[in-house]
Design a protein around this motif. Structure first.
Motif, PDB file in Angstrom:
ATOM      1  N   VAL A  62      36.965  44.058  36.500  1.00  0.00           N
ATOM      2  CA  VAL A  62      37.801  43.076  37.191  1.00  0.00           C
ATOM      3  C   VAL A  62      37.187  41.686  37.096  1.00  0.00           C
ATOM      4  O   VAL A  62      37.893  40.676  36.971  1.00  0.00           O
ATOM      5  N   ALA A  63      35.854  41.627  37.113  1.00  0.00           N
ATOM      6  CA  ALA A  63      35.167  40.337  37.071  1.00  0.00           C
ATOM      7  C   ALA A  63      35.321  39.635  35.735  1.00  0.00           C
ATOM      8  O   ALA A  63      35.054  38.433  35.631  1.00  0.00           O
ATOM      9  N   ASP A  64      35.746  40.360  34.700  1.00  0.00           N
ATOM     10  CA  ASP A  64      35.925  39.757  33.380  1.00  0.00           C
ATOM     11  C   ASP A  64      37.387  39.520  33.025  1.00  0.00           C
ATOM     12  O   ASP A  64      37.690  39.137  31.887  1.00  0.00           O
ATOM     13  N   LEU A  65      38.282  39.734  33.978  1.00  0.00           N
ATOM     14  CA  LEU A  65      39.687  39.409  33.758  1.00  0.00           C
ATOM     15  C   LEU A  65      39.910  37.906  33.938  1.00  0.00           C
ATOM     16  O   LEU A  65      39.291  37.284  34.816  1.00  0.00           O
ATOM     17  N   GLU A  66      40.763  37.337  33.119  1.00  0.00           N
ATOM     18  CA  GLU A  66      41.193  35.958  33.356  1.00  0.00           C
ATOM     19  C   GLU A  66      41.869  35.869  34.724  1.00  0.00           C
ATOM     20  O   GLU A  66      42.391  36.864  35.237  1.00  0.00           O
ATOM     21  N   ALA A  67      41.869  34.697  35.300  1.00  0.00           N
ATOM     22  CA  ALA A  67      42.393  34.532  36.660  1.00  0.00           C
ATOM     23  C   ALA A  67      43.820  35.059  36.797  1.00  0.00           C
ATOM     24  O   ALA A  67      44.151  35.749  37.772  1.00  0.00           O
ATOM     25  N   SER A  68      44.664  34.773  35.819  1.00  0.00           N
ATOM     26  CA  SER A  68      46.056  35.228  35.902  1.00  0.00           C
ATOM     27  C   SER A  68      46.148  36.741  35.815  1.00  0.00           C
ATOM     28  O   SER A  68      46.972  37.377  36.491  1.00  0.00           O
ATOM     29  N   ARG A  69      45.287  37.342  34.987  1.00  0.00           N
ATOM     30  CA  ARG A  69      45.277  38.795  34.854  1.00  0.00           C
ATOM     31  C   ARG A  69      44.714  39.443  36.120  1.00  0.00           C
ATOM     32  O   ARG A  69      45.167  40.515  36.528  1.00  0.00           O
ATOM     33  N   ARG A  70      43.746  38.805  36.739  1.00  0.00           N
ATOM     34  CA  ARG A  70      43.207  39.340  37.986  1.00  0.00           C
ATOM     35  C   ARG A  70      44.279  39.295  39.072  1.00  0.00           C
ATOM     36  O   ARG A  70      44.380  40.210  39.891  1.00  0.00           O
ATOM     37  N   ASP A  71      45.076  38.257  39.079  1.00  0.00           N
ATOM     38  CA  ASP A  71      46.193  38.203  40.020  1.00  0.00           C
ATOM     39  C   ASP A  71      47.172  39.343  39.762  1.00  0.00           C
ATOM     40  O   ASP A  71      47.694  39.960  40.702  1.00  0.00           O
ATOM     41  N   GLU A  72      47.432  39.620  38.480  1.00  0.00           N
ATOM     42  CA  GLU A  72      48.297  40.747  38.131  1.00  0.00           C
ATOM     43  C   GLU A  72      47.718  42.052  38.668  1.00  0.00           C
ATOM     44  O   GLU A  72      48.446  42.885  39.238  1.00  0.00           O
ATOM     45  N   PHE A  73      46.429  42.221  38.457  1.00  0.00           N
ATOM     46  CA  PHE A  73      45.787  43.459  38.899  1.00  0.00           C
ATOM     47  C   PHE A  73      45.872  43.606  40.412  1.00  0.00           C
ATOM     48  O   PHE A  73      46.212  44.676  40.927  1.00  0.00           O
ATOM     49  N   MET A  74      45.583  42.550  41.143  1.00  0.00           N
ATOM     50  CA  MET A  74      45.611  42.629  42.598  1.00  0.00           C
ATOM     51  C   MET A  74      47.027  42.864  43.108  1.00  0.00           C
ATOM     52  O   MET A  74      47.222  43.517  44.145  1.00  0.00           O
ATOM     53  N   ALA A  75      48.025  42.369  42.395  1.00  0.00           N
ATOM     54  CA  ALA A  75      49.414  42.652  42.779  1.00  0.00           C
ATOM     55  C   ALA A  75      49.718  44.128  42.612  1.00  0.00           C
ATOM     56  O   ALA A  75      50.403  44.745  43.454  1.00  0.00           O
ATOM     57  N   VAL A  76      49.201  44.723  41.543  1.00  0.00           N
ATOM     58  CA  VAL A  76      49.385  46.160  41.319  1.00  0.00           C
ATOM     59  C   VAL A  76      48.684  46.966  42.415  1.00  0.00           C
ATOM     60  O   VAL A  76      49.222  47.949  42.927  1.00  0.00           O
ATOM     61  N   VAL A  77      47.457  46.544  42.766  1.00  0.00           N
ATOM     62  CA  VAL A  77      46.709  47.217  43.826  1.00  0.00           C
ATOM     63  C   VAL A  77      47.498  47.182  45.138  1.00  0.00           C
ATOM     64  O   VAL A  77      47.636  48.198  45.837  1.00  0.00           O
ATOM     65  N   LYS A  78      48.035  46.018  45.466  1.00  0.00           N
ATOM     66  CA  LYS A  78      48.807  45.876  46.700  1.00  0.00           C
ATOM     67  C   LYS A  78      50.064  46.729  46.665  1.00  0.00           C
ATOM     68  O   LYS A  78      50.398  47.410  47.660  1.00  0.00           O
ATOM     69  N   ASP A  79      50.774  46.729  45.533  1.00  0.00           N
ATOM     70  CA  ASP A  79      52.003  47.515  45.418  1.00  0.00           C
ATOM     71  C   ASP A  79      51.732  49.008  45.574  1.00  0.00           C
ATOM     72  O   ASP A  79      52.601  49.764  46.039  1.00  0.00           O
ATOM     73  N   ALA A  80      50.537  49.445  45.196  1.00  0.00           N
ATOM     74  CA  ALA A  80      50.173  50.855  45.331  1.00  0.00           C
ATOM     75  C   ALA A  80      49.710  51.201  46.741  1.00  0.00           C
ATOM     76  O   ALA A  80      49.408  52.359  47.032  1.00  0.00           O
TER      77      ALA A  80
END
Length: 310
Positions: A62-80
C-alpha cells in the motif's frame, strides 16, 4: 494509540493477506491490478466475518501505491466494510546487506501511509528473503534461511535504524512492533527483550509471533517461558499455531500448521498473561497451508471467545 481496552466484540482482529499471493493464478500482479480485483479478494475476507484487514505487503504494498491508487484501494476497503488497524511488512529488513537502505526508506513510507489511512500500528522485522532451498521446501521453515550476523556493528546498526523508525512513528502517534523470527536479533525471547530495551522507545515493542519459533524442526524454548519474558513488551501481535511432536529417542522434531485452539500454544493462557501486563493492541490472524483464509476466520472466532467480555 488507544487509551482504552476494547470488549470481546469490538477488539480489532485483522486478517492477514498471506493466503493470497502477490501474483494471482492468472498472472495478475496484485500491485498493478484494477480495483475490481482487490474488491473480489476483500469480499472473501469480509465473508469470513472479518471487519479488519492488514494489507500484508507480500500481497500488496500500500505504501508504494500512487496517491490516486491508494485512494482507490481505501475505497474498496471501505466498501467491503473493513478497516485497517495495522500494516505488516515482510522480508523488508532495514539491515539487509543488499537492500537495507531501500528497505529503510520503504519502512518510513509505511509509517507515513499508516498515519494517512488511520492505522495505529506497523510491524517491522529483521528477516531476509527466502533462499532458493527454502522456496523448494514444502514448509520453508524446515530449511535454514538468512541469519543476522554475529557482528556488534551490524547489531548496533539494526538498533539505530529501528530507533530511527520508532521516532518517526512516534511523531505520527503510531506504535511499532518487532516480529520475532528465527536467527535474527529478535529470534529468541531473550534477544527480543534485549533488542527492544536497546532501542528504548515507549512506542516500540515486541510482536509475539512465537509461532514462527515453535514451528522450527530444532530445539526451541517452551512457549510459556518465552511468553513470560516478552509479555511486558508486547505491541501488535501476529497469532498462529502449530502442532509439534518431539521424539526424545530419535531426536526427531516435526511440526505442522494448526488452528489456533488446537496447536501447542495455549492462546487462552498467553493472551491472559499479555492482558495482565496491559496489552491493548490489535491482533492479526495468520495461517499457512490449505485454506488459510478459512482457518484465519476460525481463529478470529476463537479469539472472540478468549478475549474478556468487558
Amino acid at each position: 494509540m488507544s487509551n482504552y481496552r476494547w470488549t470481546r466484540e469490538t477488539w480489532p482482529i485483522a486478517c492477514a493477506m498471506i493466503p493470497f499471493p502477490g501474483i494471482a493464478a492468472d498472472g495478475t500482479v496484485v500491485q498493478d491490478a484494477p480495483a475490481e480485483h482487490w474488491a473480489e479478494t476483500l469480499a472473501l475476507v469480509a465473508n469470513e466475518g472479518f471487519t479488519e484487514l492488514d494489507p500484508t505487503d507480500s500481497w500488496l504494498r500500500v505504501a508504494d501505491l500512487e496517491a490516486s491508487r491508494r485512494d482507490e484501494f481505501m475505497a474498496v476497503v471501505k466498501d467491503a466494510g473493513l478497516t485497517i488497524p495495522a500494516i505488516s511488512t515482510s522480508r523488508k529488513s532495514p539491515i539487509d546487506p543488499m537492500r537495507g537502505d531501500d528497505n529503510l526508506a520503504y519502512c518510513h513510507r509505511v509509517i507515513d501511509t499508516a498515519a494517512e489511512i488511520g492505522a495505529e500500528s506497523v510491524t517491522f522485522g529483521l528477516f531476509g528473503d527466502l533462499t532458493d532451498e527454502q522456496k523448494k521446501a514444502l514448509w520453508f521453515w524446515t530449511v535454514d534461511g538468512v541469519k543476522n550476523p554475529d557482528d556488534p556493528a551490524v547489531y548496533n546498526k539494526a538498533v539505530e535504524r529501528i530507533r530511527e523508525l520508532g521516532k518517526h512513528a512516534a511523531e505520527m502517534n503510531i506504535e511499532v512492533s518487532l516480529e520475532m523470527y528465527e536467527d535474527t536479533y529478535i529470534g529468541t525471547a531473550d534477544g527480543a527483550v534485549k533488542f527492544t530495551q536497546d532501542v528504548d522507545l515507549p512506542n516500540v515493542g515486541i510482536n509475539a509471533d512465537i509461532g514462527n519459533l515453535i514451528r522450527l524442526h530444532r530445539d526451541v524454548e517452551h512457549w510459556q517461558d518465552m511468553m513470560a519474558k516478552i509479555a511486558p513488551f508486547l505491541k501488535y501481535w501476529h497469532v498462529k499455531n502449530y502442532t509439534r511432536v518431539e521424539d526424545p529417542i530419535s531426536g526427531g522434531i516435526m511440526t505442522h500448521p494448526a488452528p489456533l485452539d488446537s496447536g501447542i500454544i495455549n492462546y487462552r493462557a498467553a493472551i491472559a498473561l499479555a492482558l495482565s501486563y496491559g496489552y491493548k493492541s490489535a491482533f492479526l490472524c495468520e495461517h499457512y497451508g490449505g485454506d488459510g483464509l478459512s482457518v484465519c476466520g476460525a481463529n478470529r472466532r476463537s479469539l472472540r471467545r478468549i478475549l474478556p467480555a468487558a
